[in-house]
Design an enzyme around this catalytic site. Structure first.
Site, PDB file in Angstrom:
ATOM      1  N   ASP A  75      67.281   2.831 -10.107  1.00 17.72           N
ATOM      2  CA  ASP A  75      66.574   4.051  -9.759  1.00 17.72           C
ATOM      3  C   ASP A  75      66.894   5.079 -10.840  1.00 17.72           C
ATOM      4  O   ASP A  75      67.890   4.970 -11.546  1.00 17.72           O
ATOM      5  CB  ASP A  75      66.984   4.540  -8.359  1.00 17.72           C
ATOM      6  CG  ASP A  75      65.944   5.516  -7.786  1.00 17.72           C
ATOM      7  OD1 ASP A  75      66.111   5.936  -6.629  1.00 17.72           O
ATOM      8  OD2 ASP A  75      64.973   5.864  -8.503  1.00 17.72           O
ATOM      9  N   SER A  76      66.007   6.072 -10.957  1.00 17.41           N
ATOM     10  CA  SER A  76      66.007   6.931 -12.157  1.00 17.41           C
ATOM     11  C   SER A  76      66.879   8.171 -12.038  1.00 17.41           C
ATOM     12  O   SER A  76      67.061   8.879 -13.029  1.00 17.41           O
ATOM     13  CB  SER A  76      64.562   7.365 -12.446  1.00 17.41           C
ATOM     14  OG  SER A  76      63.972   7.846 -11.235  1.00 17.41           O
ATOM     15  N   GLY A  77      67.391   8.452 -10.851  1.00 16.20           N
ATOM     16  CA  GLY A  77      68.373   9.527 -10.721  1.00 16.20           C
ATOM     17  C   GLY A  77      67.907  10.780 -10.028  1.00 16.20           C
ATOM     18  O   GLY A  77      68.715  11.497  -9.434  1.00 16.20           O
ATOM     19  N   GLY A  78      66.619  11.086 -10.086  1.00 16.75           N
ATOM     20  CA  GLY A  78      66.127  12.341  -9.522  1.00 16.75           C
ATOM     21  C   GLY A  78      66.409  12.467  -8.038  1.00 16.75           C
ATOM     22  O   GLY A  78      66.917  13.485  -7.564  1.00 16.75           O
ATOM     23  N   PHE A  79      66.127  11.417  -7.299  1.00 15.18           N
ATOM     24  CA  PHE A  79      66.333  11.458  -5.849  1.00 15.18           C
ATOM     25  C   PHE A  79      67.801  11.658  -5.519  1.00 15.18           C
ATOM     26  O   PHE A  79      68.164  12.480  -4.678  1.00 15.18           O
ATOM     27  CB  PHE A  79      65.833  10.159  -5.216  1.00 15.18           C
ATOM     28  CG  PHE A  79      66.017  10.110  -3.719  1.00 15.18           C
ATOM     29  CD1 PHE A  79      67.152   9.525  -3.164  1.00 15.18           C
ATOM     30  CD2 PHE A  79      65.071  10.661  -2.880  1.00 15.18           C
ATOM     31  CE1 PHE A  79      67.325   9.483  -1.790  1.00 15.18           C
ATOM     32  CE2 PHE A  79      65.242  10.626  -1.495  1.00 15.18           C
ATOM     33  CZ  PHE A  79      66.366  10.038  -0.953  1.00 15.18           C
ATOM     34  N   ASP A  85      61.377  11.093 -11.479  1.00 13.80           N
ATOM     35  CA  ASP A  85      60.455  11.833 -10.611  1.00 13.80           C
ATOM     36  C   ASP A  85      61.218  12.848  -9.772  1.00 13.80           C
ATOM     37  O   ASP A  85      62.444  12.914  -9.802  1.00 13.80           O
ATOM     38  CB  ASP A  85      59.718  10.853  -9.690  1.00 13.80           C
ATOM     39  CG  ASP A  85      60.675  10.138  -8.729  1.00 13.80           C
ATOM     40  OD1 ASP A  85      61.856   9.964  -9.090  1.00 13.80           O
ATOM     41  OD2 ASP A  85      60.258   9.782  -7.618  1.00 13.80           O
ATOM     42  N   GLN A 104      53.853   9.915  -5.486  1.00 18.22           N
ATOM     43  CA  GLN A 104      54.330  10.953  -4.607  1.00 18.22           C
ATOM     44  C   GLN A 104      53.139  11.522  -3.832  1.00 18.22           C
ATOM     45  O   GLN A 104      52.051  10.945  -3.873  1.00 18.22           O
ATOM     46  CB  GLN A 104      55.062  12.057  -5.403  1.00 18.22           C
ATOM     47  CG  GLN A 104      56.370  11.596  -6.051  1.00 18.22           C
ATOM     48  CD  GLN A 104      57.462  11.281  -5.043  1.00 18.22           C
ATOM     49  OE1 GLN A 104      57.377  11.605  -3.856  1.00 18.22           O
ATOM     50  NE2 GLN A 104      58.502  10.607  -5.503  1.00 18.22           N
ATOM     51  N   GLY A 126      58.892   9.263  -2.038  1.00 18.22           N
ATOM     52  CA  GLY A 126      58.662  10.385  -1.141  1.00 18.22           C
ATOM     53  C   GLY A 126      58.686  10.044   0.332  1.00 18.22           C
ATOM     54  O   GLY A 126      58.374  10.878   1.186  1.00 18.22           O
ATOM     55  N   ASP A 167      64.265  -1.571  -0.853  1.00 20.78           N
ATOM     56  CA  ASP A 167      65.729  -1.512  -0.997  1.00 20.78           C
ATOM     57  C   ASP A 167      66.265  -0.575   0.078  1.00 20.78           C
ATOM     58  O   ASP A 167      65.556   0.369   0.488  1.00 20.78           O
ATOM     59  CB  ASP A 167      66.114  -0.955  -2.379  1.00 20.78           C
ATOM     60  CG  ASP A 167      66.066   0.571  -2.384  1.00 20.78           C
ATOM     61  OD1 ASP A 167      64.956   1.125  -2.584  1.00 20.78           O
ATOM     62  OD2 ASP A 167      67.129   1.209  -2.153  1.00 20.78           O
ATOM     63  N   CYS A 220      72.375 -17.879  13.142  1.00 24.55           N
ATOM     64  CA  CYS A 220      72.638 -17.473  11.756  1.00 24.55           C
ATOM     65  C   CYS A 220      73.596 -18.450  11.084  1.00 24.55           C
ATOM     66  O   CYS A 220      74.556 -18.925  11.699  1.00 24.55           O
ATOM     67  CB  CYS A 220      73.230 -16.063  11.740  1.00 24.55           C
ATOM     68  SG  CYS A 220      73.513 -15.416  10.088  1.00 24.55           S
ATOM     69  N   CYS A 268      75.327 -17.733   8.221  1.00 24.99           N
ATOM     70  CA  CYS A 268      76.209 -17.038   7.279  1.00 24.99           C
ATOM     71  C   CYS A 268      77.668 -17.344   7.616  1.00 24.99           C
ATOM     72  O   CYS A 268      77.980 -17.792   8.731  1.00 24.99           O
ATOM     73  CB  CYS A 268      75.950 -15.535   7.325  1.00 24.99           C
ATOM     74  SG  CYS A 268      76.873 -14.659   8.588  1.00 24.99           S
ATOM     75  N   CYS A 322      79.015 -15.908  10.961  1.00 24.80           N
ATOM     76  CA  CYS A 322      78.517 -16.537  12.199  1.00 24.80           C
ATOM     77  C   CYS A 322      78.951 -17.985  12.320  1.00 24.80           C
ATOM     78  O   CYS A 322      79.081 -18.507  13.431  1.00 24.80           O
ATOM     79  CB  CYS A 322      76.993 -16.438  12.253  1.00 24.80           C
ATOM     80  SG  CYS A 322      76.426 -14.741  12.383  1.00 24.80           S
TER      81      CYS A 322
HETATM   82  C1  6MM Z   1      70.870   9.247  -0.126  1.00 24.97           C
HETATM   83  C2  6MM Z   1      70.932   7.940   0.647  1.00 24.97           C
HETATM   84  C3  6MM Z   1      72.184   7.124   0.429  1.00 24.97           C
HETATM   85  O1  6MM Z   1      69.834   7.119   0.259  1.00 24.97           O
HETATM   86  C4  6MM Z   1      69.160   6.667   1.418  1.00 24.97           C
HETATM   87  C5  6MM Z   1      69.781   7.404   2.579  1.00 24.97           C
HETATM   88  O2  6MM Z   1      70.791   8.225   2.068  1.00 24.97           O
HETATM   89  C6  6MM Z   1      68.673   8.249   3.148  1.00 24.97           C
HETATM   90  C7  6MM Z   1      69.049   9.649   3.497  1.00 24.97           C
HETATM   91  O3  6MM Z   1      68.493   9.823   4.797  1.00 24.97           O
HETATM   92  C8  6MM Z   1      67.876   8.633   5.270  1.00 24.97           C
HETATM   93  C9  6MM Z   1      66.374   8.834   5.330  1.00 24.97           C
HETATM   94  C10 6MM Z   1      68.512   8.257   6.613  1.00 24.97           C
HETATM   95  O4  6MM Z   1      68.209   7.612   4.306  1.00 24.97           O
HETATM   96  O5  6MM Z   1      67.641   8.270   2.169  1.00 24.97           O
HETATM   97  C11 6MM Z   1      67.759   7.148   1.304  1.00 24.97           C
HETATM   98  C12 6MM Z   1      66.725   6.133   1.665  1.00 24.97           C
HETATM   99  N1  6MM Z   1      65.410   6.728   1.432  1.00 24.97           N
HETATM  100  C13 6MM Z   1      64.913   6.888   0.201  1.00 24.97           C
HETATM  101  N2  6MM Z   1      65.511   6.474  -0.923  1.00 24.97           N
HETATM  102  C14 6MM Z   1      64.684   6.887  -1.939  1.00 24.97           C
HETATM  103  C15 6MM Z   1      64.815   6.786  -3.329  1.00 24.97           C
HETATM  104  C16 6MM Z   1      63.827   7.365  -4.155  1.00 24.97           C
HETATM  105  N3  6MM Z   1      63.975   7.290  -5.527  1.00 24.97           N
HETATM  106  C17 6MM Z   1      63.064   7.899  -6.324  1.00 24.97           C
HETATM  107  N4  6MM Z   1      63.231   7.846  -7.680  1.00 24.97           N
HETATM  108  N5  6MM Z   1      61.981   8.568  -5.830  1.00 24.97           N
HETATM  109  C18 6MM Z   1      61.758   8.646  -4.492  1.00 24.97           C
HETATM  110  O6  6MM Z   1      60.755   9.264  -4.070  1.00 24.97           O
HETATM  111  C19 6MM Z   1      62.719   8.029  -3.586  1.00 24.97           C
HETATM  112  C20 6MM Z   1      62.578   8.110  -2.196  1.00 24.97           C
HETATM  113  C21 6MM Z   1      63.563   7.538  -1.384  1.00 24.97           C
HETATM  114  N6  6MM Z   1      63.720   7.503  -0.037  1.00 24.97           N
HETATM  115 ZN    ZN Z   2      75.428 -14.227  10.334  1.00 23.63          ZN
END
Ligand code: 6MM
Ligand code: ZN
Length: 372
Positions: free
Chosen positions: A92-96, A146, A189, A216, A266, A304, A306, A309
């Site tokens: 992943d690119s880091g912005g999120f 992004d 987005q 998004g 993922d 399962c 694994c 299990c």
């Molecule tokens: C920050 C962390 C560890 O990543 C998880 C989890 O908390 C959390 C925090 O709240 C919930 C919803 C429960 O899940 O959101 C992450 C899983 N949702 C998600 N990951 C993303 C990664 C993304 N990367 C990029 N470059 N651009 C995106 O638009 C993007 C959107 C995303 N949506």
């Molecule tokens: Zn298992």
């Protein structure tokens, strides 16, 4: 040299199955990517991750640029060598992650400046710097830089953010250059707005990418709103390229996303929840810390195969969780990742044999409500 390509092999309704070919190996789709944020899938050896059936794992620009830095990983032979995983890696690119983890963030047209959540040091991420970091890491699938707006957000905010991300997508493409065997994915987005996601898809298609992510989402909007967006978003993206839904999700999120045309996903959930005593099984969730398991000689999931299990009882898993033994996180993470891969394999076969609807019905019928 195998170049990057996507071979769509079968469809059943909107669901698809196929193979992504990369120089480091094939990725069977629909695919689930375990998250290896800091150059490790937590509590797992790489050979254990491979044993679960994973073809590809995810790494994070944000975490690795802060520690141990991309330059150090490059000097040591790249991320695959560094973490002893020779199959495909998507980063992943880091912005999120900056927006969800860093401090003192400042967003401009140029990029995002921030302070590290590790040691408070100052950093800047731009499309160009993100491409350089992902090149230094050596990842096989690079994500555009992004901006992912937090939901809920008004239409103006969603529109401005999406258009910034599209300008950054063009800069990412330019900076990525021509790297045969490596792929660059664009990220759609536009929040939950069909017209804005259409504009985003058109902008990305005009630039041209090897795959297209649906960004998004999975930012707290809830499953119903996410599925409403997935009722139109995948079909807005080029049909002949992989579609990657970022950050998803619980098993039923994943089945619903595959049903709507998603090829890759993922999520931290199976590994993170494994460390907190939460197991995902064919019949639903098991909270192993619950006292009801203290004397239970049965496995987590009798169906399962694994190691958890096959070789251990719920009583044992309950004990080692309560005693905070490391093997607890190891066994539950292994089980959860194995279950997720088993679910993906089941969907791939069901789509190939045109019986996805029956698979989905059986999936939901087997799941009891609450803790089992
Ligand atoms: C920050 C962390 C560890 O990543 C998880 C989890 O908390 C959390 C925090 O709240 C919930 C919803 C429960 O899940 O959101 C992450 C899983 N949702 C998600 N990951 C993303 C990664 C993304 N990367 C990029 N470059 N651009 C995106 O638009 C993007 C959107 C995303 N949506
Ligand atoms: Zn298992």
């Amino acid at each position: 040299m195998t170049r990057f390509s996507f071979d769509l092999q079968g469809t059943d309704g909107s669901a698809r199955t196929g193979v992504i070919h990369t120089p480091r190996g094939q990725i069977r789709t629909p695919a689930f990517m375990p998250v290896g944020t800091a150059a490790t899938v937590k509590a797992m050896l790489p050979e254990s991750v491979e044993a679960t059936g994973a073809d590809i794992l995810l790494g994070n620009t944000y975490h690795l640029m802060l520690r141990p830095t991309a330059e150090r990983i490059d000097r040591l032979g790249g991320l695959h060598r560094f973490m002893n995983w020779d199959r495909p890696i998507l980063t992943d690119s880091g912005g999120f992650q900056v927006m969800s983890l860093a401090d003192l963030r400042k967003l401009t047209e140029e990029g995002v400046s921030f302070r590290s959540h590790v040691d408070g040091s100052k950093h800047m991420l731009t499309p160009e710097r993100s491409m350089e970091i992902q090149r230094l890491l050596g990842s096989d699938i690079v994500m555009c830089f992004d901006e992912c707006p937090a939901l809920p957000a008004d239409r103006k905010r969603i529109e401005e953010s999406m258009r910034l991300s599209m300008r950054w997508a063009a800069r990412s493409r330019e900076a990525f250059g021509d790297r045969p065997g490596h792929a660059l994915f664009g990220i759609q987005q536009g929040g939950l707005e069909e017209d804005m996601r259409e504009e985003s898809a058109e902008a990305l298609r005009a630039i041209g990418f090897d795959g297209y992510a649906i960004g998004g989402l999975a930012v707290g909007e809830g499953q119903e709103a996410m599925f409403r967006a997935l009722d139109f978003a995948p079909a807005q993206l080029p049909e002949d390229k992989p579609r990657y839904l970022m950050g998803v999700g619980k098993p039923d999120d994943i089945v619903g996303a595959v049903k709507r045309g998603v090829d890759m996903m993922d999520c931290v959930l199976p590994s993170r929840s494994g460390r907190t005593g939460q197991a995902w099984t064919r019949r639903g969730q098991v909270n192993i810390k619950n006292a009801r398991h203290a004397d239970d000689p049965r496995p987590l999931d009798a169906d399962c195969t694994c190691p958890a299990c096959r070789n251990y009882s719920r009583a044992y898993l309950h004990h080692v969780f309560r005693a905070q033994e490391m093997i607890s996180g190891m066994l539950l993470t292994w089980h959860n990742l194995h279950y997720y891969q088993d679910l993906m394999a089941g969907m791939r076969a069901a789509i190939a044999e045109n019986r996805f609807a029956a698979f989905e019905a059986a999936f939901h019928a087997a799941r009891a409500e609450g803790d089992i």
